[in-house]
Design a protein around this motif. Structure first.
Motif, PDB file in Angstrom:
ATOM      1  N   LEU A  89      33.932  42.479  46.482  1.00  0.00           N
ATOM      2  CA  LEU A  89      33.412  43.106  45.269  1.00  0.00           C
ATOM      3  C   LEU A  89      32.480  42.151  44.534  1.00  0.00           C
ATOM      4  N   THR A  90      31.455  42.725  43.897  1.00  0.00           N
ATOM      5  CA  THR A  90      30.538  41.934  43.083  1.00  0.00           C
ATOM      6  C   THR A  90      30.656  42.377  41.630  1.00  0.00           C
ATOM      7  N   PRO A  91      30.426  41.467  40.686  1.00  0.00           N
ATOM      8  CA  PRO A  91      30.513  41.815  39.264  1.00  0.00           C
ATOM      9  C   PRO A  91      29.465  42.861  38.875  1.00  0.00           C
ATOM     10  N   LEU A  92      29.812  43.709  37.926  1.00  0.00           N
ATOM     11  CA  LEU A  92      28.871  44.712  37.426  1.00  0.00           C
ATOM     12  C   LEU A  92      27.796  44.093  36.541  1.00  0.00           C
ATOM     13  N   GLY A  93      28.050  42.890  36.035  1.00  0.00           N
ATOM     14  CA  GLY A  93      27.043  42.208  35.218  1.00  0.00           C
ATOM     15  C   GLY A  93      27.000  42.746  33.790  1.00  0.00           C
TER      16      GLY A  93
ATOM     17  N   LEU B  40      33.515  43.889  32.174  1.00  0.00           N
ATOM     18  CA  LEU B  40      34.688  43.453  32.918  1.00  0.00           C
ATOM     19  C   LEU B  40      34.933  44.482  34.022  1.00  0.00           C
ATOM     20  N   GLY B  41      34.258  44.273  35.143  1.00  0.00           N
ATOM     21  CA  GLY B  41      34.361  45.225  36.236  1.00  0.00           C
ATOM     22  C   GLY B  41      33.631  44.729  37.461  1.00  0.00           C
ATOM     23  N   MET B  42      33.929  45.338  38.629  1.00  0.00           N
ATOM     24  CA  MET B  42      33.333  44.931  39.897  1.00  0.00           C
ATOM     25  C   MET B  42      33.219  46.148  40.802  1.00  0.00           C
ATOM     26  N   ALA B  43      32.439  46.008  41.873  1.00  0.00           N
ATOM     27  CA  ALA B  43      32.261  47.127  42.803  1.00  0.00           C
ATOM     28  C   ALA B  43      31.933  46.621  44.196  1.00  0.00           C
ATOM     29  N   SER B  44      32.377  47.378  45.194  1.00  0.00           N
ATOM     30  CA  SER B  44      31.967  47.190  46.583  1.00  0.00           C
ATOM     31  C   SER B  44      31.642  48.564  47.140  1.00  0.00           C
ATOM     32  N   ASP B  45      31.517  48.677  48.471  1.00  0.00           N
ATOM     33  CA  ASP B  45      31.214  49.969  49.063  1.00  0.00           C
ATOM     34  C   ASP B  45      32.440  50.858  49.228  1.00  0.00           C
ATOM     35  N   THR B  46      33.642  50.333  48.941  1.00  0.00           N
ATOM     36  CA  THR B  46      34.858  51.148  49.033  1.00  0.00           C
ATOM     37  C   THR B  46      35.746  51.057  47.794  1.00  0.00           C
ATOM     38  N   ARG B  47      35.409  50.193  46.861  1.00  0.00           N
ATOM     39  CA  ARG B  47      36.213  50.003  45.651  1.00  0.00           C
ATOM     40  C   ARG B  47      35.300  49.776  44.450  1.00  0.00           C
TER      41      ARG B  47
ATOM     42  N   PRO C  91      24.471  41.366  41.225  1.00  0.00           N
ATOM     43  CA  PRO C  91      24.014  40.435  42.264  1.00  0.00           C
ATOM     44  C   PRO C  91      24.084  41.080  43.643  1.00  0.00           C
ATOM     45  N   GLU C  92      23.502  40.420  44.623  1.00  0.00           N
ATOM     46  CA  GLU C  92      23.568  40.910  45.990  1.00  0.00           C
ATOM     47  C   GLU C  92      25.014  40.871  46.491  1.00  0.00           C
ATOM     48  N   PRO C  93      25.364  41.749  47.422  1.00  0.00           N
ATOM     49  CA  PRO C  93      26.720  41.720  47.980  1.00  0.00           C
ATOM     50  C   PRO C  93      27.012  40.380  48.651  1.00  0.00           C
ATOM     51  N   PRO C  94      28.272  40.020  48.787  1.00  0.00           N
ATOM     52  CA  PRO C  94      28.614  38.729  49.399  1.00  0.00           C
ATOM     53  C   PRO C  94      28.273  38.702  50.885  1.00  0.00           C
ATOM     54  N   ARG C  95      28.071  37.504  51.381  1.00  0.00           N
ATOM     55  CA  ARG C  95      27.820  37.279  52.797  1.00  0.00           C
ATOM     56  C   ARG C  95      28.890  36.335  53.329  1.00  0.00           C
TER      57      ARG C  95
ATOM     58  N   LEU D 180      34.698  34.747  53.092  1.00  0.00           N
ATOM     59  CA  LEU D 180      33.885  35.592  52.221  1.00  0.00           C
ATOM     60  C   LEU D 180      34.119  35.166  50.778  1.00  0.00           C
ATOM     61  N   VAL D 181      33.026  34.954  50.034  1.00  0.00           N
ATOM     62  CA  VAL D 181      33.123  34.455  48.661  1.00  0.00           C
ATOM     63  C   VAL D 181      32.338  35.371  47.727  1.00  0.00           C
ATOM     64  N   THR D 182      32.908  35.624  46.559  1.00  0.00           N
ATOM     65  CA  THR D 182      32.250  36.453  45.544  1.00  0.00           C
ATOM     66  C   THR D 182      30.887  35.878  45.181  1.00  0.00           C
ATOM     67  N   ARG D 183      29.900  36.759  44.994  1.00  0.00           N
ATOM     68  CA  ARG D 183      28.571  36.334  44.556  1.00  0.00           C
ATOM     69  C   ARG D 183      28.371  36.674  43.084  1.00  0.00           C
ATOM     70  N   GLY D 184      27.625  35.806  42.396  1.00  0.00           N
ATOM     71  CA  GLY D 184      27.236  36.095  41.022  1.00  0.00           C
ATOM     72  C   GLY D 184      28.280  35.667  40.011  1.00  0.00           C
ATOM     73  N   ALA D 185      27.807  35.460  38.773  1.00  0.00           N
ATOM     74  CA  ALA D 185      28.706  35.104  37.673  1.00  0.00           C
ATOM     75  C   ALA D 185      29.448  36.352  37.220  1.00  0.00           C
ATOM     76  N   GLY D 186      30.727  36.213  37.018  1.00  0.00           N
ATOM     77  CA  GLY D 186      31.493  37.375  36.611  1.00  0.00           C
ATOM     78  C   GLY D 186      32.908  37.017  36.225  1.00  0.00           C
ATOM     79  N   PRO D 187      33.774  38.008  36.167  1.00  0.00           N
ATOM     80  CA  PRO D 187      35.131  37.760  35.673  1.00  0.00           C
ATOM     81  C   PRO D 187      35.997  36.955  36.619  1.00  0.00           C
TER      82      PRO D 187
END
Length: 414
Positions: free
Chosen positions: A172-176, A180-187, A262-266, A296-303
């Motif tokens: 999941l990546t932060p919504l920015g 206080l939230g995050m998203a991926s392609d299934t969650r 941010p871009e999805p994690p790689r 796999l590591v979260t990308r971007g600044a977030g919660p």
């Protein structure tokens, strides 16, 4: 309810006009947004008399009983094509719901948009201490999307809880935008802002936030994140929270998050002196792709910043996680105090925590509030690695987020 419903047999045009005037002037009682438009076939428009209403309610009861009797769940809402073309407490149109399955809204009734909805209304207990809760289930052709409204429970600490495994995953990546939230392609998940009204009580600053989340099924962690699917879920969860706040009488709305995410994690090619991409955290001896799978590591600044290795059924074999947002770090407050008899000490009472065979946790008091540092394994076989990694992980991550210098002392073994 209009004048003809209040006064049977007195259905004259003047009373109807008077009623419409009162509604347009805002003098009527508050009606939820999704109930303000009634189609001509709505039961409140058809039921102009008590005998007719009784017949309608009897027939409706029989139909609903037949639909729900075999389900084993007492859904207090539609089971089947949703009323008024709205679903999930009125937040989604038929096209909104269809788009969650294939990315395309289709309300033409040709089968592609034939989404069924069942839901439990969002309610709160009498005292409001447990926060709001409700559930919505969308189904189509064997596929299912589950939507939940609930207050995160601090009693579970989030560490071994299924919600944290799935919704704080590194996928999941932060919504920015400070959300206080995050998203991926299934969650996807998003906390309701405290001001309107994300906490059950104004004084409850230690409770978990109220969140709305969506889950579309199992995640294949070896696959890369589909950005288009992620963006659909991010928009959907923002739509749900905006509708929830409007029903509570809030006037503000949350803007579309797409564009600031941010871009999805790689998958990460780790360096020997930077486990999970954390500079100054060397890989333990024997660790590598073969020992604990791809990283796999979260990308971007977030919660939260999460590093997951070898995830099976949403549960990582090893997780290193830094929870930076104080509202989310509250999930670990009780666990950090009560997790073990021998507690970790920090310099000058910087925090508290524990270490045990399957987990090491430290919650620090930083300038921004509590921050949680956690290392968790799926078994007790990683005890030595956890003891080696935790002090270095806390020190390195504290420096990264501006909470350092922070040095912890582990209790003696035995």
């Amino acid at each position: 309810m209009n004048d003809s419903e209040n006064n049977e047999g007195n259905e004259n045009s003047e009373s109807n006009k008077s009623n419409e005037t009162n509604e347009s002037n805002g003098n009527s009682t508050h009606v939820p947004l999704h109930e303000r438009r009634r189609h001509w076939w709505h039961w409140q428009r058809l039921a102009r008399s008590r005998p007719r209403l009784a017949v309608i309610m009897a027939v409706t009861g029989a139909i609903v009983g037949a639909l729900l009797g075999g389900a084993g769940v007492a859904w207090q809402a539609e089971a089947g094509p949703f009323a008024d073309d709205r679903a999930c407490w009125g937040a989604f149109s038929r096209d909104d719901a269809a788009a969650l399955f294939d990315g395309k809204g289709d309300g033409k009734g040709d089968g592609k948009g034939d989404v069924k909805s069942s839901e439990v209304p969002i309610t709160s207990d009498r005292t409001g201490a447990e926060g709001s809760s409700g559930q919505c289930l969308l189904t189509r052709d064997g596929s299912r999307i589950t939507v939940q409204t609930h207050q995160l429970d601090t009693r579970f600490g989030g560490a071994g809880d299924q919600w944290a495994d799935e919704f704080l995953s590194a996928r999941l990546t932060p919504l920015g935008g400070g959300l206080l939230g995050m998203a991926s392609d299934t969650r996807a998940w998003l906390a309701v802002p405290d001001g309107c009204i994300g906490r059950p009580r104004d004084a409850d600053v230690t409770g978990g936030p109220t969140v709305i989340d969506l889950a579309t099924g199992w995640t294949l962690y070896d696959d890369e994140v589909n950005t288009e699917a992620r963006d659909r879920l991010a928009r959907a969860v923002v739509k749900l929270v905006n509708h929830y706040m409007a029903e509570k009488g809030c006037t503000g709305t949350i803007a579309d998050p797409i564009g600031r995410m941010p871009e999805p994690p790689r998958f990460l090619d780790e360096k020997k002196d930077a486990m999970c991409g954390v500079e100054g955290l060397p890989l333990p001896r024997g660790y590598g792709r073969d020992s604990l799978g791809r990283t796999l590591v979260t990308r971007g600044a977030g919660p939260v910043r999460t590093c997951d290795r070898r995830v099976l059924f949403h549960h990582p074999e090893l997780r290193l996680m830094t929870v930076e947002d104080p509202r989310l770090a509250m999930l670990y407050a009780r666990l950090s105090e009560n997790g073990a008899q021998k507690r970790i000490k920090g310099d000058e009472h910087d925090g508290y925590g524990f270490v045990r065979d399957d987990m090491g946790l430290f919650q620090a008091e930083c300038q921004t509030g509590p921050v949680t540092f956690l290392i968790r394994a799926d078994s007790g076989r990683r005890r030595a690695e956890i003891r080696t990694l935790l002090p270095r992980f806390v020190a390195a991550e504290a420096d990264r987020i501006g909470c350092g210098p922070l040095h912890i002392t582990l209790p003696a073994e035995g």
